[in-house]
Design a protein around this motif. Structure first.
Motif, PDB file in Angstrom:
ATOM      1  N   ALA A   1      -2.178 -14.329   0.245  1.00 20.84           N
ATOM      2  CA  ALA A   1      -2.828 -13.019   0.338  1.00 20.84           C
ATOM      3  C   ALA A   1      -3.777 -12.718  -0.810  1.00 20.84           C
ATOM      4  CB  ALA A   1      -1.759 -11.935   0.408  1.00 20.84           C
ATOM      5  N   ASN A   2      -3.715 -13.475  -1.884  1.00 21.93           N
ATOM      6  CA  ASN A   2      -4.504 -13.129  -3.079  1.00 21.93           C
ATOM      7  C   ASN A   2      -5.404 -14.253  -3.544  1.00 21.93           C
ATOM      8  OD1 ASN A   2      -3.174 -10.443  -4.042  1.00 21.93           O
ATOM      9  ND2 ASN A   2      -1.484 -11.814  -3.517  1.00 21.93           N
ATOM     10  N   THR A   3      -6.555 -13.873  -4.063  1.00 15.73           N
ATOM     11  CA  THR A   3      -7.375 -14.802  -4.836  1.00 15.73           C
ATOM     12  C   THR A   3      -8.006 -13.971  -5.936  1.00 15.73           C
ATOM     13  OG1 THR A   3      -7.813 -16.160  -2.904  1.00 15.73           O
ATOM     14  CG2 THR A   3      -9.308 -16.429  -4.768  1.00 15.73           C
ATOM     15  N   GLN A   4      -7.578 -14.221  -7.172  1.00 13.21           N
ATOM     16  CA  GLN A   4      -8.052 -13.397  -8.287  1.00 13.21           C
ATOM     17  C   GLN A   4      -8.267 -14.240  -9.539  1.00 13.21           C
ATOM     18  OE1 GLN A   4      -4.774 -10.542  -8.310  1.00 13.21           O
ATOM     19  NE2 GLN A   4      -6.046  -9.023  -7.298  1.00 13.21           N
ATOM     20  N   ILE A   5      -9.267 -13.809 -10.318  1.00 17.95           N
ATOM     21  CA  ILE A   5      -9.536 -14.426 -11.615  1.00 17.95           C
ATOM     22  C   ILE A   5      -9.114 -13.382 -12.644  1.00 17.95           C
ATOM     23  CG2 ILE A   5     -11.358 -15.281 -13.157  1.00 17.95           C
ATOM     24  CD1 ILE A   5     -11.828 -15.402  -9.449  1.00 17.95           C
ATOM     25  N   ILE A   6      -8.129 -13.731 -13.464  1.00 18.26           N
ATOM     26  CA  ILE A   6      -7.429 -12.715 -14.264  1.00 18.26           C
ATOM     27  C   ILE A   6      -7.365 -13.124 -15.728  1.00 18.26           C
ATOM     28  CG2 ILE A   6      -5.179 -11.569 -14.581  1.00 18.26           C
ATOM     29  CD1 ILE A   6      -4.658 -12.185 -11.574  1.00 18.26           C
ATOM     30  N   SER A   7      -7.424 -12.123 -16.595  1.00 14.99           N
ATOM     31  CA  SER A   7      -7.237 -12.381 -18.018  1.00 14.99           C
ATOM     32  C   SER A   7      -6.402 -11.258 -18.612  1.00 14.99           C
ATOM     33  CB  SER A   7      -8.618 -12.452 -18.682  1.00 14.99           C
ATOM     34  OG  SER A   7      -8.480 -12.592 -20.061  1.00 14.99           O
ATOM     35  N   LEU A   8      -5.473 -11.605 -19.484  1.00 15.73           N
ATOM     36  CA  LEU A   8      -4.646 -10.581 -20.142  1.00 15.73           C
ATOM     37  C   LEU A   8      -5.418 -10.041 -21.338  1.00 15.73           C
ATOM     38  CD1 LEU A   8      -1.928  -9.077 -20.452  1.00 15.73           C
ATOM     39  CD2 LEU A   8      -1.137 -10.989 -21.839  1.00 15.73           C
ATOM     40  N   GLU A   9      -5.747  -8.762 -21.302  1.00 12.69           N
ATOM     41  CA  GLU A   9      -6.471  -8.113 -22.402  1.00 12.69           C
ATOM     42  C   GLU A   9      -5.725  -6.828 -22.712  1.00 12.69           C
ATOM     43  OE1 GLU A   9      -9.082  -9.617 -23.759  1.00 12.69           O
ATOM     44  OE2 GLU A   9      -9.331 -11.158 -22.214  1.00 12.69           O
ATOM     45  N   GLY A  10      -5.334  -6.645 -23.971  1.00  6.01           N
ATOM     46  CA  GLY A  10      -4.520  -5.477 -24.314  1.00  6.01           C
ATOM     47  C   GLY A  10      -3.197  -5.597 -23.589  1.00  6.01           C
ATOM     48  N   ASN A  11      -2.768  -4.533 -22.933  1.00  6.97           N
ATOM     49  CA  ASN A  11      -1.478  -4.605 -22.240  1.00  6.97           C
ATOM     50  C   ASN A  11      -1.638  -4.598 -20.716  1.00  6.97           C
ATOM     51  OD1 ASN A  11      -2.247  -1.990 -21.930  1.00  6.97           O
ATOM     52  ND2 ASN A  11      -0.180  -1.156 -22.136  1.00  6.97           N
ATOM     53  N   LYS A  12      -2.802  -5.109 -20.265  1.00 10.56           N
ATOM     54  CA  LYS A  12      -3.008  -5.171 -18.809  1.00 10.56           C
ATOM     55  C   LYS A  12      -3.608  -6.516 -18.414  1.00 10.56           C
ATOM     56  CE  LYS A  12      -1.909  -1.045 -17.094  1.00 10.56           C
ATOM     57  NZ  LYS A  12      -2.543   0.239 -17.304  1.00 10.56           N
ATOM     58  N   PHE A  13      -3.214  -6.976 -17.221  1.00 10.61           N
ATOM     59  CA  PHE A  13      -3.891  -8.127 -16.636  1.00 10.61           C
ATOM     60  C   PHE A  13      -5.176  -7.606 -15.984  1.00 10.61           C
ATOM     61  CE2 PHE A  13       0.503  -9.840 -16.546  1.00 10.61           C
ATOM     62  CZ  PHE A  13       0.262 -11.022 -17.221  1.00 10.61           C
ATOM     63  N   ARG A  14      -6.332  -7.977 -16.547  1.00 11.14           N
ATOM     64  CA  ARG A  14      -7.617  -7.486 -16.006  1.00 11.14           C
ATOM     65  C   ARG A  14      -8.124  -8.458 -14.955  1.00 11.14           C
ATOM     66  NH1 ARG A  14      -7.768  -2.602 -19.162  1.00 11.14           N
ATOM     67  NH2 ARG A  14      -6.457  -3.209 -20.899  1.00 11.14           N
ATOM     68  N   ILE A  15      -8.581  -7.886 -13.864  1.00 15.07           N
ATOM     69  CA  ILE A  15      -9.084  -8.725 -12.777  1.00 15.07           C
ATOM     70  C   ILE A  15     -10.605  -8.815 -12.890  1.00 15.07           C
ATOM     71  CG2 ILE A  15      -9.213  -8.977 -10.273  1.00 15.07           C
ATOM     72  CD1 ILE A  15      -6.451  -7.537 -10.214  1.00 15.07           C
ATOM     73  N   PHE A  16     -11.080 -10.021 -13.197  1.00 17.86           N
ATOM     74  CA  PHE A  16     -12.519 -10.229 -13.409  1.00 17.86           C
ATOM     75  C   PHE A  16     -13.250 -10.455 -12.099  1.00 17.86           C
ATOM     76  CE2 PHE A  16     -11.038 -10.491 -17.541  1.00 17.86           C
ATOM     77  CZ  PHE A  16     -12.097 -10.461 -18.426  1.00 17.86           C
ATOM     78  N   GLY A  17     -12.530 -10.972 -11.135  1.00 23.76           N
ATOM     79  CA  GLY A  17     -13.147 -11.231  -9.839  1.00 23.76           C
ATOM     80  C   GLY A  17     -12.048 -11.450  -8.833  1.00 23.76           C
ATOM     81  N   GLU A  18     -12.357 -11.192  -7.565  1.00 22.80           N
ATOM     82  CA  GLU A  18     -11.322 -11.387  -6.534  1.00 22.80           C
ATOM     83  C   GLU A  18     -11.957 -11.531  -5.163  1.00 22.80           C
ATOM     84  OE1 GLU A  18      -8.734  -7.921  -6.053  1.00 22.80           O
ATOM     85  OE2 GLU A  18     -10.256  -6.739  -7.076  1.00 22.80           O
ATOM     86  N   CYS A  19     -11.113 -11.824  -4.174  1.00 20.93           N
ATOM     87  CA  CYS A  19     -11.634 -11.938  -2.820  1.00 20.93           C
ATOM     88  C   CYS A  19     -11.906 -10.534  -2.282  1.00 20.93           C
ATOM     89  CB  CYS A  19     -10.663 -12.697  -1.932  1.00 20.93           C
ATOM     90  SG  CYS A  19      -9.002 -12.035  -1.961  1.00 20.93           S
ATOM     91  N   LEU A  20     -13.007 -10.427  -1.567  1.00 21.69           N
ATOM     92  CA  LEU A  20     -13.395  -9.108  -1.048  1.00 21.69           C
ATOM     93  C   LEU A  20     -12.787  -8.847   0.326  1.00 21.69           C
ATOM     94  CD1 LEU A  20     -17.154  -9.229  -2.095  1.00 21.69           C
ATOM     95  CD2 LEU A  20     -15.345  -7.850  -3.128  1.00 21.69           C
ATOM     96  N   ASP A  21     -12.338  -9.907   0.992  1.00 20.41           N
ATOM     97  CA  ASP A  21     -11.755  -9.690   2.328  1.00 20.41           C
ATOM     98  C   ASP A  21     -10.340 -10.249   2.383  1.00 20.41           C
ATOM     99  OD1 ASP A  21     -12.717 -12.419   2.478  1.00 20.41           O
ATOM    100  OD2 ASP A  21     -14.608 -11.618   3.235  1.00 20.41           O
ATOM    101  N   ILE A  22     -10.188 -11.533   2.726  1.00 19.99           N
ATOM    102  CA  ILE A  22      -8.825 -12.076   2.775  1.00 19.99           C
ATOM    103  C   ILE A  22      -8.647 -13.133   1.685  1.00 19.99           C
ATOM    104  CG2 ILE A  22      -8.390 -11.568   5.200  1.00 19.99           C
ATOM    105  CD1 ILE A  22      -9.219 -14.388   5.923  1.00 19.99           C
ATOM    106  N   GLY A  23      -7.391 -13.378   1.313  1.00 21.48           N
ATOM    107  CA  GLY A  23      -7.100 -14.386   0.295  1.00 21.48           C
ATOM    108  C   GLY A  23      -7.408 -15.791   0.804  1.00 21.48           C
ATOM    109  N   MET A  24      -7.562 -16.716  -0.145  1.00 22.45           N
ATOM    110  CA  MET A  24      -7.964 -18.071   0.233  1.00 22.45           C
ATOM    111  C   MET A  24      -6.941 -18.750   1.161  1.00 22.45           C
ATOM    112  SD  MET A  24      -8.949 -21.233  -2.215  1.00 22.45           S
ATOM    113  CE  MET A  24     -10.510 -20.707  -2.879  1.00 22.45           C
ATOM    114  N   GLY A  25      -5.660 -18.601   0.828  1.00 17.45           N
ATOM    115  CA  GLY A  25      -4.628 -19.232   1.663  1.00 17.45           C
ATOM    116  C   GLY A  25      -4.630 -18.660   3.084  1.00 17.45           C
ATOM    117  N   ASN A  26      -4.731 -17.334   3.174  1.00 16.07           N
ATOM    118  CA  ASN A  26      -4.763 -16.717   4.507  1.00 16.07           C
ATOM    119  C   ASN A  26      -5.992 -17.169   5.288  1.00 16.07           C
ATOM    120  OD1 ASN A  26      -2.436 -15.369   3.892  1.00 16.07           O
ATOM    121  ND2 ASN A  26      -3.312 -13.321   3.896  1.00 16.07           N
TER     122      ASN A  26
END
Ligand code: AMP
Ligand code: MG
Length: 322
Positions: A131-156
């Protein structure tokens, strides 16, 4: 401290017992599969209900532990009927075992479990699952999402194509196999800034299939485009954050071609590439137990009367307190 983890968000019902050091004492899984069609939430939940007691009891008995301290369950995100089965079982067993209970975010568990199994320290997380495809980096105390799928996840998206050409669920591994015998045919390549879109590519591939293009060629070409797109944004994330590690997690991380592409990109940039071991790439309960341990150790507590599911909770909503 001994932790029982319960996973139920989607296709997998699993239970495992781990120690506070991350030692895995048991890991029992039952995966919903179909020959035809995909995941119908109520059917998957029925599967989970049918196997839950057996899976959990087997995990406890294999662990050879008498006293369990914490029951961690995936409370978010996922298919609501499936999450409900996990919640009810977690409550039932927490009471039976006289243990504490703690719900955790399934996606965050994928991320943190990467550190249990690899030496990555401060990576760009490439999280690509059903269900998910995201490019993530931990900054401060949150996982920041730099980019993601706009419709469905890659596996789906892979599973959707598989369903259309009769591969059943899950289709990812079969597509990988067929792709080995394919050659490239042109398909759309859709990167928008740091975001990705897969569904138009699948529509185009289905159209081509109905016009007689070989499934092997389509499998190969879908993989080449999907994985190149993901590699492109991953490289951009490394460049912009000045990080030098990639950690690949999620079910699609099992794909050798994806690993090969990311590894090559990392090598060209003098960055390190880590992929979660195959066994822990897809949904599992070890990661849920480990996340429960992290949050419990950081002081988080849950009142069992208020335990609930949160089907839409996102990775970037979680406070990283551990
Ligand atoms: P998850 O949601 O993390 O459990 O991942 C499940 C997804 O991973 C499903 O959509 C599968 O089709 C996909 N998957 C599993 N193995 C592979 C593989 N070898 N290549 C591509 N996708 C895969
Ligand atoms: Mg998952």
């Amino acid at each position: 401290m001994i932790i029982l983890g319960i996973e139920s968000t989607a296709h997998t019902f699993a239970a495992s017992v781990i120690t506070r050091k991350g030692e895995i004492l048991s890991d029992v899984r039952s995966v919903f599969r179909t020959e035809k069609g995909g995941m119908i939430p109520n059917e998957v939940a029925r599967h989970h209900s049918n196997v839950a007691d057996e899976v959990i009891r087997e995990a406890i008995s294999k662990s050879r532990q008498r006293k369990l301290d914490l029951v961690a369950y995936s409370s978010s995100p996922g298919l609501s009927p499936c999450l409900r089965v996990g919640l009810e079982k977690a409550k039932e067993f927490a009471k039976e075992l006289n243990a504490e209970i703690l719900g955790v975010n399934h996606c965050v568990s994928h991320l943190t479990s990467g550190h249990l199994f690899t030496k990555a320290k401060n990576p760009i997380y490439i999280y690509t699952s059903g269900a998910n495809t995201q490019i993530i980096s931990l900054e401060g105390n949150k996982f920041r999402i730099f980019g993601e799928c706009l419709d469905i996840g890659m596996g789906n998206a892979l599973d959707k194509f598989g369903r259309e050409i009769g591969l059943g669920f899950p289709a990812g591994p079969l597509i990988e196999k067929l792709a080995k015998k394919g050659k490239y045919v042109k398909l759309p390549y859709v990167v928008k800034g740091m975001d990705l879109s897969f569904s138009g590519i699948i529509t185009s591939a289905i159209n081509k299939f109905s016009k007689g293009v070989k499934k092997e060629d389509l499998c190969y070409s879908i993989q080449e485009n999907f994985f190149s797109m993901l590699t492109e944004v991953s490289e951009r994330a490394l460049a912009h954050t000045n990080k030098n590690e990639i950690l690949l997690i999620g079910g699609v991380a099992a794909n050798k071609r994806l690993c090969e592409m990311l590894e090559k990109m990392c090598k060209d940039r003098n960055a390190k590439f880590y992929a979660i071991p195959l066994k822990y790439a897809a949904d599992n309960s070890v990661m849920i137990a480990y996340q429960g341990f992290l949050e419990y150790s950081a002081g988080k507590r849950e009142n069992i009367e208020e335990s609930d599911i949160n089907p839409n909770e996102r990775t970037d909503q979680i406070n990283v307190i551990w």
